[in-house]
Motif scaffolding. Structure first.
Motif, PDB file in Angstrom:
ATOM      1  N   ALA A  68      14.240  20.493   7.978  1.00  0.00           N
ATOM      2  CA  ALA A  68      14.906  19.159   8.021  1.00  0.00           C
ATOM      3  C   ALA A  68      16.582  19.463   8.107  1.00  0.00           C
ATOM      4  N   ALA A  69      16.866  20.252   8.999  1.00  0.00           N
ATOM      5  CA  ALA A  69      18.394  20.724   8.783  1.00  0.00           C
ATOM      6  C   ALA A  69      19.084  19.528   9.463  1.00  0.00           C
ATOM      7  N   THR A  70      20.190  19.399   9.054  1.00  0.00           N
ATOM      8  CA  THR A  70      21.260  18.480   9.822  1.00  0.00           C
ATOM      9  C   THR A  70      22.254  19.434  10.635  1.00  0.00           C
TER      10      THR A  70
ATOM     11  N   ASP B 229      20.707  27.485   9.719  1.00  0.00           N
ATOM     12  CA  ASP B 229      20.709  26.064   9.409  1.00  0.00           C
ATOM     13  C   ASP B 229      21.146  25.777   7.910  1.00  0.00           C
ATOM     14  N   ASN B 230      21.149  24.466   7.507  1.00  0.00           N
ATOM     15  CA  ASN B 230      21.468  23.938   6.355  1.00  0.00           C
ATOM     16  C   ASN B 230      20.212  23.307   5.679  1.00  0.00           C
ATOM     17  N   GLY B 231      18.978  23.778   6.081  1.00  0.00           N
ATOM     18  CA  GLY B 231      18.015  23.055   5.437  1.00  0.00           C
ATOM     19  C   GLY B 231      17.480  23.576   4.370  1.00  0.00           C
TER      20      GLY B 231
ATOM     21  N   GLY C   8      19.935  26.803   3.405  1.00  0.00           N
ATOM     22  CA  GLY C   8      19.003  26.839   4.462  1.00  0.00           C
ATOM     23  C   GLY C   8      18.299  28.236   4.618  1.00  0.00           C
ATOM     24  N   ALA C   9      17.980  28.439   6.008  1.00  0.00           N
ATOM     25  CA  ALA C   9      17.690  29.763   6.543  1.00  0.00           C
ATOM     26  C   ALA C   9      18.374  30.311   7.654  1.00  0.00           C
ATOM     27  N   VAL C  10      17.982  31.631   7.879  1.00  0.00           N
ATOM     28  CA  VAL C  10      18.567  32.360   8.899  1.00  0.00           C
ATOM     29  C   VAL C  10      17.757  33.247   9.650  1.00  0.00           C
ATOM     30  N   VAL C  11      17.610  33.389  10.893  1.00  0.00           N
ATOM     31  CA  VAL C  11      17.006  34.162  11.600  1.00  0.00           C
ATOM     32  C   VAL C  11      17.868  35.275  12.344  1.00  0.00           C
ATOM     33  N   ARG C  12      17.618  36.424  11.922  1.00  0.00           N
ATOM     34  CA  ARG C  12      18.268  37.826  12.634  1.00  0.00           C
ATOM     35  C   ARG C  12      17.380  38.299  13.477  1.00  0.00           C
TER      36      ARG C  12
END
Length: 482
Positions: A401-403, A422-424, A459-463
């Motif tokens: 549900a990130a904005t 993202d900032n979800g 949020g989360a981060v994909v690397r």
């Protein structure tokens, strides 16, 4: 020039071929077991040591026999001379007494000869021992026979002579007896050592048979094979490594099974989504086209002059429906395979992806930074980057549900570095691995890259990190972005 024979792959149940072709197969020991070769090597060393020992014994014995016989010859000469000088008797009794006295000497033989040249008394020699040396051994060791003659003088006149002859067989028989006893003892010790080595080698090499059976199990795709750790440290290390490899292969097989099931599920889900979209999107459009065509047919079939404004309205409706069908068809094709890949540079293609997300999710801000990427890295790498960024942004909107979603990709130090932040709501501790995450991980792993999903603040981060391929694709480098 002789043509080379074609290479034939060996059967799985056949023994491994030697490294060299004809010469190695011609050797008699090429097919021997390790235990047999070890015994053969030790036996060859024993034979070589025995030959060297025999040579040393023969050389030392020849020198010893020569020295012993010469010493005995000198001693007996002095003894015979002194005996003759001190004797004072009649000629015949003196010769017989001398003959009897010198018959028992070792290493030499003394024969008493009268003035007529006849030997006094019967020729009696020392009896040969029961374990006398064979003729070939005596021929190897015996020095040349030496013979000395001393005159026997009594009453101022010569009454005969004493003939002294060396006799090395006495010493040779003693050496033969010693060498024979030493050889028998050495043979018994070596035989016992070979038996012990045979048994010990069988015990030490027994784990290799278990290893061979385990490898056969792995060859038959039975990854449950495990080896017991032997007492030998080196073989224990091999057995431990084998167990680790078997466990890793089992895990890889299980992972492949899960991925195959996920792939089948994903294919079924994709087919279901496409069928649903065709039914929900294309079905109404086709129904509308059919209804509009029927309306045009009714207008054309009327007796009055067809109203041009109605025909124009129906044509506009058809054009609108066709445009809607074309848009849905373009979206569907782009989801199955991004049509821009290979046609435009990779950064431009990713920018199109970000703009498409912004259009479909107006409540979320999408930012893409791809200026440091090259125009293309080959179809497989480009598609992997595209799908990973697409899946990461989809997860950020659907699950987080990130904005705001920021996607970055750049080429740095020979690697392609991608991050989607993202900032979800972030990643929950008990989150599972769905088709999207497993698919990204497998895509990246197939390219020798690394994949990580972590929580950020917020949020989360994909690397993702992928090595730049050496044969990067340059087909899109000459195409200008739209």
């Amino acid at each position: 020039m002789t043509a080379r024979a074609p290479t034939v792959q060996p059967r799985s149940d056949a023994p491994l071929a030697p490294a060299r072709d004809a010469p190695s197969r011609a050797l008699p020991w090429s097919g021997w077991s390790t235990r047999r070769r070890l015994i053969a090597v030790v036996l060859a060393i024993d034979v070589l040591a025995a030959l060297i020992s025999c040579a040393v014994i023969v050389l030392n014995a020849r020198s010893a026999v020569k020295v012993e016989t010469r010493a005995s010859l000198a001693t007996v000469e002095s003894l015979v001379a002194d005996t003759i000088r001190l004797a004072d008797a009649a000629p015949d009794p003196l010769l017989q007494a001398l003959d009897l006295r010198f018959q028992a000497l070792r290493h030499v033989r003394v024969s008493v000869i009268d003035t007529d040249g006849d030997q006094v008394g019967e020729p009696v020699g020392r009896p040969r021992p029961e374990k006398a040396a064979p003729a070939w051994f005596a021929d190897l060791i015996a020095p040349p026979i030496e013979q000395h003659t001393l005159p026997i003088v009594a009453g101022g006149r010569q009454i005969g002579s004493a003939r002294i002859t060396t006799q090395p067989l006495d010493e040779i028989d003693e050496i033969w007896s010693y060498a024979r006893a030493l050889s028998i003892t050495t043979f018994c010790i070596n035989a016992a050592m070979l038996v012990a080595l045979y048994l010990a080698a069988g015990r030490v090499l027994a784990p290799l048979g278990s290893l061979a059976r385990g490898l056969n199990q792995l060859e038959r795709h039975d990854y449950t094979a495990r080896l017991a750790l032997p007492e030998t440290r080196e073989l224990a290390v091999i057995a431990a490594r084998f167990n680790q490899v078997a466990e890793a292969l089992g895990e890889a097989r299980a992972a492949n099974g899960r991925l195959n099931r996920q792939l089948l599920t994903a294919q079924d889900d994709e087919g279901r989504r496409i069928a649903l979209e065709l039914h929900d999107e294309f079905g109404p459009c086709l129904f509308a086209l059919e209804a509009t065509a029927a309306s045009i047919a009714r207008i054309a079939a009327g007796e009055a002059e067809p109203a041009r404004d109605k025909l124009a309205a129906r044509a506009a409706e058809i054009a609108g429906i066709v445009g809607q069908v074309q848009g849905r068809n373009r979206d569907l094709l782009n989801r199955l395979r991004p049509h821009a890949l290979g046609q435009v540079p990779l950064p431009a293609c990713l920018d199109l992806l970000v703009r498409d997300f912004s259009r479909r999710h107006p409540g979320t801000r999408f930012i893409g930074r791809f200026a440091d990427l090259g125009p293309g890295y080959g179809d497989l790498v480009d598609l992997t980057l595209f799908r990973c960024i697409q899946e990461s942004m989809t997860n950020a909107v659907r699950h987080g549900a990130a904005t705001e979603v920021v996607a970055e990709a750049a080429e740095r130090d020979g690697r392609l570095v991608v991050s989607v932040r993202d900032n979800g709501s972030g990643v929950s501790p008990d989150h599972g691995t769905g088709l999207g995450l497993s698919g990204m991980r497998e895509r990246v792993g197939a390219l020798d890259g690394s994949f990580a999903l972590d929580n950020a603040s917020p949020g989360a981060v994909v690397r993702i990190s992928i090595p730049v391929p050496s044969d990067r694709g340059e087909d899109a480098s000459t195409v200008e972005a739209p």
